[in-house]
Design a protein around this motif. Structure first.
Motif, PDB file in Angstrom:
ATOM      1  N   CYS A 108       0.831  -1.209   0.000  1.00 25.37           N
ATOM      2  CA  CYS A 108       0.000   0.000   0.000  1.00 25.37           C
ATOM      3  C   CYS A 108       0.865   1.258   0.000  1.00 25.37           C
ATOM      4  N   ALA A 164      -4.607   4.272   0.910  1.00 22.95           N
ATOM      5  CA  ALA A 164      -4.725   3.041   0.122  1.00 22.95           C
ATOM      6  C   ALA A 164      -5.104   1.900   1.053  1.00 22.95           C
ATOM      7  N   CYS A 185      -7.387  -5.242   0.292  1.00 24.55           N
ATOM      8  CA  CYS A 185      -8.273  -6.279   0.829  1.00 24.55           C
ATOM      9  C   CYS A 185      -7.803  -7.621   0.269  1.00 24.55           C
ATOM     10  N   ASP A 212      -7.919  -7.120  -3.897  1.00 21.33           N
ATOM     11  CA  ASP A 212      -8.491  -5.827  -4.279  1.00 21.33           C
ATOM     12  C   ASP A 212      -7.696  -4.708  -3.614  1.00 21.33           C
ATOM     13  N   TYR A 266      -7.500  -0.541  -3.255  1.00 23.89           N
ATOM     14  CA  TYR A 266      -8.213   0.720  -3.441  1.00 23.89           C
ATOM     15  C   TYR A 266      -7.232   1.876  -3.203  1.00 23.89           C
ATOM     16  N   ALA A 315      -7.014   5.807  -2.905  1.00 25.34           N
ATOM     17  CA  ALA A 315      -7.880   6.961  -2.672  1.00 25.34           C
ATOM     18  C   ALA A 315      -7.051   8.192  -2.337  1.00 25.34           C
ATOM     19  N   GLU A 329      -6.912   8.042 -13.422  1.00 31.26           N
ATOM     20  CA  GLU A 329      -7.205   6.619 -13.217  1.00 31.26           C
ATOM     21  C   GLU A 329      -6.222   5.740 -13.988  1.00 31.26           C
ATOM     22  N   ARG A 358      -6.898  -6.704  -8.550  1.00 31.57           N
ATOM     23  CA  ARG A 358      -7.782  -5.699  -9.133  1.00 31.57           C
ATOM     24  C   ARG A 358      -7.461  -4.350  -8.486  1.00 31.57           C
ATOM     25  N   HIS A 365      -8.486  -0.413  -7.900  1.00 34.22           N
ATOM     26  CA  HIS A 365      -9.656   0.466  -7.898  1.00 34.22           C
ATOM     27  C   HIS A 365      -9.208   1.897  -7.566  1.00 34.22           C
ATOM     28  N   PRO A 366      -9.051   2.777  -8.554  1.00 35.62           N
ATOM     29  CA  PRO A 366      -8.673   4.162  -8.260  1.00 35.62           C
ATOM     30  C   PRO A 366      -9.900   4.969  -7.826  1.00 35.62           C
ATOM     31  N   LEU A 367      -9.786   5.665  -6.714  1.00 35.16           N
ATOM     32  CA  LEU A 367     -10.874   6.482  -6.180  1.00 35.16           C
ATOM     33  C   LEU A 367     -10.313   7.863  -5.849  1.00 35.16           C
ATOM     34  N   GLN A 399      -2.716  -1.424   4.629  1.00 39.11           N
ATOM     35  CA  GLN A 399      -3.146  -0.034   4.643  1.00 39.11           C
ATOM     36  C   GLN A 399      -1.926   0.872   4.677  1.00 39.11           C
TER      37      GLN A 399
END
Length: 378
Positions: free
Chosen positions: A13, A43, A46, A64, A66, A68, A83, A108, A110-112, A259
């Motif tokens: 992360c 970030a 998961c 997954d 993420y 952020a 993204e 996977r 996931h850009p947020l 994290q």
């Protein structure tokens, strides 16, 4: 103290957040000639699900990740493909650093990423001549590293610095090292996610585990520790056939989540008995975010004082910022030194102050180091 290795979910992360910030900086500079406002320091990883096995195994459900944060998405009619930058940069880092992970199938992204608030965007660009701190924060650094701290750092870096495709490919990058010292003896507990594809059966696994232990023991000897209790994958239970076996070389495939900010500090270690900031440096912008800049500066100031000021044996440095103030003028810069008995602190105070001032004056070059990846924060 502790060191989390390249493949640990928390380190992943940190690495992906920092990679995204660095790639955004490069894109901003290329398009607009300067770094624009962003902080992508959030970030979450998961973990997936897997079925590891001797000789192979499979990932049943992917990991997954993420990403952020906040970032400037463009100026006027020129948009930034944030993204795409986030996904491609993350995949590139994962491919380069986790040799058994199939990025296309096992992960996977996931850009947020959203736009930042107007007040922080305005603060970022308010003064073209002087960068203004966009947070109120504190940072700390110390020097020198202890013998055990140096050993813990060296163990992980050695294990993950090998030619991983050819030299013990069974050793995954998810390495964690915990070190405890009792007088002249040390205890090292090492966790290493073994890769099932490269161990045909339990005897192979145990041989790899033994080889890793001997590698660590030799490193301990080189660092002056001849009394060393070494444990590798100590939760294994040979009688029941329970081993730390993975498909990808990281516990993120099934056993753990991650994290930003839960891993190593900017000196590469987690040191609860030392002054330590809990600030997550990875992913913060390198131009104005003191949560990143000051932690690196405080560490460098402490190291430079120990190395360049005669008579100083140890140093702690604390820096505090106030949002809106110039980054090169911290609200507090406090240095505490331990000297040889015959040396009074007053005799070296000017030299110490000069070292700190010199680092503050070289802030523009530090920004380039962040962007060019000549300095890391995890």
């Amino acid at each position: 103290m502790e060191r989390k290795g390249l493949g640990h979910p928390d380190t992943i992360c940190d690495a992906l957040a920092e990679t995204l910030s660095r790639n955004l900086c490069r894109e901003y500079r290329q398009r607009f000639g300067r770094i624009l406002h962003h902080n992508v320091d959030k970030a979450l990883l998961c973990g997936g699900r897997s079925s590891p096995a001797f000789g192979g195994g499979s990932v049943v459900a992917p990991i997954d990740i993420y990403l952020a944060g906040r970032a400037t998405s463009g100026i006027a009619n020129e948009a930034i493909p944030i993204e795409e930058i986030a996904i491609e940069g993350s995949r590139s880092w994962l491919r380069s650093n986790l040799h058994a992970l199939d990025v296309g199938r096992h992960v996977r992204i996931h850009p947020l990423i959203r736009s930042g608030s107007q007040d922080l965007r305005d603060l970022f660009s308010r003064d073209d001549r002087t960068a203004l701190a966009n947070d109120t924060s504190f940072a700390t650094g110390y020097a020198p590293a202890s013998a055990l701290e140096s050993l813990v750092l060296a163990v992980e870096r050695h294990l993950n610095g090998r030619d991983r495709w050819h030299d013990h490919p069974a050793w995954g990058e998810d390495v964690k090292v915990m070190g405890v010292r009792h007088d002249q003896s040390v205890r090292l507990t090492v966790a290493c996610a073994m890769i099932g594809l490269h161990v045909a059966h339990a005897d192979d696994y145990l041989a790899e585990k033994s080889a890793l232990g001997e590698t660590v023991r030799e490193l301990a000897r080189r660092h002056g520790f001849h009394e060393c209790d070494i444990g590798v994958n100590t939760a294994d239970d040979e009688r029941s056939g329970m081993f730390y076996l993975t498909v990808t070389g990281t516990s993120a495939e099934a056993g753990d989540d991650g994290q930003v900010g839960r891993g190593n500090r900017v000196n590469g270690l987690i040191t609860p008995c030392r002054p330590m900031s809990l600030e997550a440096a990875a992913g913060k912008n390198p131009a104005t975010h003191v949560g990143k800049i000051y932690n690196v500066l405080a560490q460098r100031i402490a190291e430079d004082i120990v190395n360049s000021v005669p008579g100083v044996e140890a140093t702690n440095c604390v820096m505090v910022s106030r949002i809106g103030d110039p980054v090169n003028r911290p609200s507090v810069l406090h240095v505490k030194v331990a000297t040889h008995k015959e040396l009074a602190v007053a005799e070296i105070s000017q030299q110490v102050a000069s070292v700190a001032e010199d680092h503050l004056n070289r802030l523009p070059s530090l920004i380039d180091e962040f962007v060019d990846r000549t300095v890391t924060v995890f």
